[in-house]
Design a protein around this motif. Structure first.
Motif, short mmCIF file in Angstrom:
data_model
loop_
_atom_site.label_atom_id
_atom_site.label_comp_id
_atom_site.label_asym_id
_atom_site.label_seq_id
_atom_site.Cartn_x
_atom_site.Cartn_y
_atom_site.Cartn_z
N ILE A 1 0.69 -1.20 -0.17
CA ILE A 1 0.03 0.05 0.02
C ILE A 1 0.91 1.37 0.02
O ILE A 1 0.73 2.09 -0.57
CB ILE A 1 -0.94 -0.17 1.36
N GLU A 2 1.74 1.12 0.85
CA GLU A 2 2.95 2.43 0.95
C GLU A 2 3.54 2.50 -0.48
O GLU A 2 3.61 3.78 -0.96
CB GLU A 2 3.98 2.13 1.94
N GLU A 3 4.04 1.34 -1.09
CA GLU A 3 4.49 1.64 -2.61
C GLU A 3 3.53 2.11 -3.44
O GLU A 3 3.92 3.21 -4.19
CB GLU A 3 4.91 0.21 -2.89
N ILE A 4 2.34 1.67 -3.39
CA ILE A 4 1.36 2.21 -4.33
C ILE A 4 1.02 3.82 -4.15
O ILE A 4 0.82 4.68 -5.15
CB ILE A 4 0.10 1.37 -4.04
N ARG A 5 1.03 4.21 -2.71
CA ARG A 5 1.04 5.44 -2.37
C ARG A 5 1.93 6.46 -3.00
O ARG A 5 1.82 7.51 -3.61
CB ARG A 5 0.82 5.70 -0.71
N GLU A 6 3.48 5.86 -2.87
CA GLU A 6 4.28 6.73 -3.35
C GLU A 6 4.27 6.70 -4.73
O GLU A 6 4.80 7.73 -5.36
CB GLU A 6 5.83 5.83 -2.66
N GLN A 7 3.97 5.73 -5.55
CA GLN A 7 3.92 5.49 -7.16
C GLN A 7 2.87 6.49 -7.33
O GLN A 7 3.01 7.23 -8.46
CB GLN A 7 3.39 4.34 -7.64
N LYS A 8 1.71 6.64 -6.51
CA LYS A 8 0.55 7.36 -6.77
C LYS A 8 1.19 8.99 -6.82
O LYS A 8 0.77 9.96 -7.73
CB LYS A 8 -0.49 7.41 -6.06
N GLU A 9 1.71 9.24 -5.71
CA GLU A 9 2.40 10.65 -5.51
C GLU A 9 3.37 10.97 -6.95
O GLU A 9 3.32 12.33 -7.01
CB GLU A 9 3.04 10.69 -4.08
N ALA B 1 4.07 14.08 -11.57
CA ALA B 1 4.20 14.20 -12.92
C ALA B 1 3.20 14.70 -14.03
O ALA B 1 3.50 15.64 -14.64
CB ALA B 1 4.62 12.73 -13.52
N ASN B 2 2.04 14.33 -13.68
CA ASN B 2 0.63 15.13 -14.10
C ASN B 2 0.61 16.41 -13.80
O ASN B 2 0.47 17.36 -14.66
CB ASN B 2 -0.57 14.31 -13.59
N LYS B 3 1.17 16.94 -12.41
CA LYS B 3 0.81 18.29 -12.36
C LYS B 3 1.99 19.04 -12.93
O LYS B 3 1.78 20.21 -13.65
CB LYS B 3 1.31 18.47 -10.69
N GLU B 4 3.36 18.48 -13.11
CA GLU B 4 4.28 19.24 -14.03
C GLU B 4 3.79 19.27 -15.45
O GLU B 4 3.94 20.09 -16.07
CB GLU B 4 5.44 18.32 -13.87
N LYS B 5 3.16 18.26 -15.79
CA LYS B 5 2.89 18.27 -17.42
C LYS B 5 1.61 19.14 -17.57
O LYS B 5 1.67 19.92 -18.52
CB LYS B 5 2.13 16.75 -17.68
N ALA B 6 0.78 19.33 -16.39
CA ALA B 6 -0.58 20.00 -16.55
C ALA B 6 -0.19 21.64 -16.48
O ALA B 6 -0.53 22.47 -17.25
CB ALA B 6 -1.55 19.71 -15.40
N ASP B 7 0.97 21.81 -15.69
CA ASP B 7 1.55 23.05 -15.43
C ASP B 7 2.34 23.67 -16.83
O ASP B 7 2.27 24.78 -17.13
CB ASP B 7 2.52 23.13 -14.29
N PHE B 8 2.89 22.67 -17.39
CA PHE B 8 3.63 22.87 -18.65
C PHE B 8 2.63 23.24 -19.73
O PHE B 8 2.99 24.18 -20.43
CB PHE B 8 4.49 21.73 -19.18
#
Length: 583
Positions: A324-332, A337-344
């Motif tokens: 669960i912790e790995e999934i949470r880290e991957q989601k973060e 990455a999505n935020k950086e893409k959206a901001d770009f």
């Protein structure tokens, strides 16, 4: 007679020693420990009685009698404790404590009877045919001891009979019966003590033989030592999960090694441990030991008698929590990455919009100031391309916001009539220079005022209409809207609005079968239509946010129809009136 009594005593000693060894090698619970202590008491009493046969003086004989009596006291007290645990009958704690204190006091009084005269008022020794005979006059404490022994035996029989009546297990019933027989035999031996033979030999020793034999039968024939349970508990001890067992009265009766390792409080305070377990389950918590994480599950079950019992399983959930912790880290990481893409995209789109707006402004300035037709024609083309490109950039911005979940539904009161007129004005400005026609069929029965996100609905319709107009320079687009259904929920009225946008374009219909095959009512996200613009994807995502979905179908006339339903709260249910027009 001397030889006969001596042989009987040696046999008694060997039998009780054999019973003690058998119990010692098998004992695994509190009842078994008390039974072992009972056997030790028998061994002590038998040794004292046996040694009295070899005594050559009255003092030596009396010392052996005291040893034998010490064993008898241990037997009486341990028998009560054993029967109490075997029958699982809950006596007040003061009862066994009082019994133990009374036994200790009795032995002290025996040791000091020369001074107190409480146990023996008088005692003397005589020799009869080479056998020492012990003569005595009973003191008041002797009678108190006899009454105590009788009360203990009767109480033990009562506990066993009561448990026998409530027990469902056949083996347990056999055990209870055997010990009832043993207690009856021992009680009978107490009455035989009044016979003259007791001057030479303690007939309690014969009772010991019979009780020991019955105990041996219980051990080997009725599974007194619970060998099946021992085997099960051994297997449970080796499990990779902790196990705690609770009985019908709410007490912990068993826990395995891993449970004790995870919760050390089990070893010295079971009440606190059980309270901790129930609190962890109720709060949905866990237990952390080092780098291991354990969760606790309650697994209740019912006995044949209908009584409910609980087994608590302590499970190593470390791997699950780490996953669960790995999934949470991957989601973060993915969100980052999505935020950086959206901001770009947002930044790039805003830069492009600045340049495009400058081009549009320059083209409009040329159209106003130039008088040459060739220049105006080129400026018009530039202006149209600029506005089209500006629309695409706006779609990219909206899509970026949706992809990063920045767009939210903001319900407010609104007038459907106003937003339909706004849509028609926008479409009119887009189609005035092209050979495109927008036909409308908007029901006048739509409520005058609704509560919902009208701006989002306006954006959805604008995107679908713009997408439809992109397909051809010579076509017709139809917008239909009506009230599909009115419903009442929690004393509030709602209208389900139905919207349709029909692409009546000339360029696409002839080749529609070549482009894709679509089933009736297929969700837009599942289609493979290559001409689909970005606006349609945005419309579909917005509808998903609003608990709806966009459907695409092909009508009988071979034209495409986008449709969706939206539930809106009714504020003013009077009709908004007719606003149909062709653009």
């Amino acid at each position: 007679m001397y030889t006969t009594c001596l042989v009987i005593q040696w046999i008694t000693l060997f039998i009780v020693i054999a019973e003690a060894v058998s119990i010692f090698t098998r004992m695994n619970n509190k009842a078994h420990y008390f039974l072992f202590i009972n056997c030790v008491g028998m061994v002590i009493s038998s040794i004292g009685c046996l040694m009295s046969f070899y005594a050559n003086s009255g003092d030596a004989y009396y010392q052996n009698i005291l040893l034998s009596w010490g064993g008898k006291i241990v037997i009486v007290v341990s028998t009560f404790l054993f029967i109490e645990n075997l029958s699982k009958y809950r006596m007040p704690k003061i009862v066994p404590i009082s019994g133990g204190v009374f036994g200790v006091v009795t032995f002290v009084i025996m040791l000091t009877t020369e001074q107190t005269k409480l146990f023996y008022i008088e005692k003397s020794f005589a020799t009869d045919n080479g056998i020492i005979r012990f003569n005595y006059v009973k003191g008041i404490w002797y009678y108190l001891w006899d009454a105590f022994v009788l009360a203990t035996v009767l109480l033990c029989i009562y506990m066993l009979v009561r448990s026998l009546r409530n027990e469902q297990d056949v083996q347990k019933k056999k055990q209870y019966r055997l010990f009832i027989y043993a207690l009856v035999v021992e009680a009978a031996m107490g009455f035989v003590l009044m016979l003259p033979i007791t001057w030479y030999y303690d007939l309690n020793q014969v009772g010991f033989i019979l009780c020991a034999l019955l105990s041996m039968v219980a051990i080997f024939r009725s599974d007194l030592m619970d060998t099946v349970i021992m085997a099960r508990e051994y297997v449970i001890d080796e499990l990779s999960a902790g196990v705690i067992a609770e009985d019908t009265s709410g007490d912990i009766v068993y826990y395995n090694k891993l449970a004790a390792k995870i919760m050390p409080v089990l070893r010295y305070n079971r009440v606190e441990a059980l309270s901790n377990v129930k609190n962890i389950i109720r709060e949905g918590g866990n237990v952390t030991i080092g780098d291991r994480i354990y969760t606790i599950e309650d697994r209740p079950f019912f006995e044949k008698s209908g009584n409910e019992r609980h087994i608590y399983a302590i499970i190593d959930s470390t791997a699950q929590f780490r996953h669960i912790e790995e999934i949470r880290e991957q989601k973060e990481m993915a969100d980052k990455a999505n935020k950086e893409k959206a901001d770009f995209l947002l930044g790039m789109s805003n830069e492009l919009k600045t340049l495009i707006n400058a081009v549009i402004s320059k083209s409009e300035l040329i159209l106003k100031e130039s008088s040459e037709d060739s220049v105006k024609e080129k400026a018009t083309g530039i202006n149209y391309v600029g506005k089209t490109l500006n629309s695409v950039v706006n779609d990219i911005i909206d899509y970026s916001k949706l992809d990063f979940e920045k767009m939210e539904v903001n319900p407010i009161e609104y007038s459907p009539r106003s937003f339909f007129l706004d849509i028609l004005d926008v479409i009119k400005s887009r189609t005035k220079d092209r050979k495109l026609i927008l036909e409308t069929n908007i029901s006048p029965d739509i409520p005058k005022t609704l509560y919902g996100d009208g701006a989002k609905i306006k954006q959805i319709l604008s995107n679908l209409l713009a997408n439809s107009f992109k397909h051809s320079a010579n076509g017709i687009v139809m917008l239909r809207t009506n009230v599909y259904k009115r419903i009442n929920e929690d004393d509030e009225k709602f209208a389900i609005l139905h919207f349709e946008v029909e692409e009546c374009t000339t360029g696409l219909n002839d080749n529609i079968s070549k482009l894709f095959t679509l089933s009736e009512g297929e969700k837009i996200a599942d289609s493979n239509k290559p001409e689909e613009g970005l606006g349609v994807s945005i419309a579909d995502k917005i509808l998903t946010m609003m608990d709806s979905r966009l459907l695409l179908k092909k009508s009988d006339r071979g034209v495409l129809v986008y449709s969706f339903n939206i539930k809106q709260k009714i504020v003013d249910e009077s009709a908004m009136g007719d606003i149909n027009m062709n653009v």
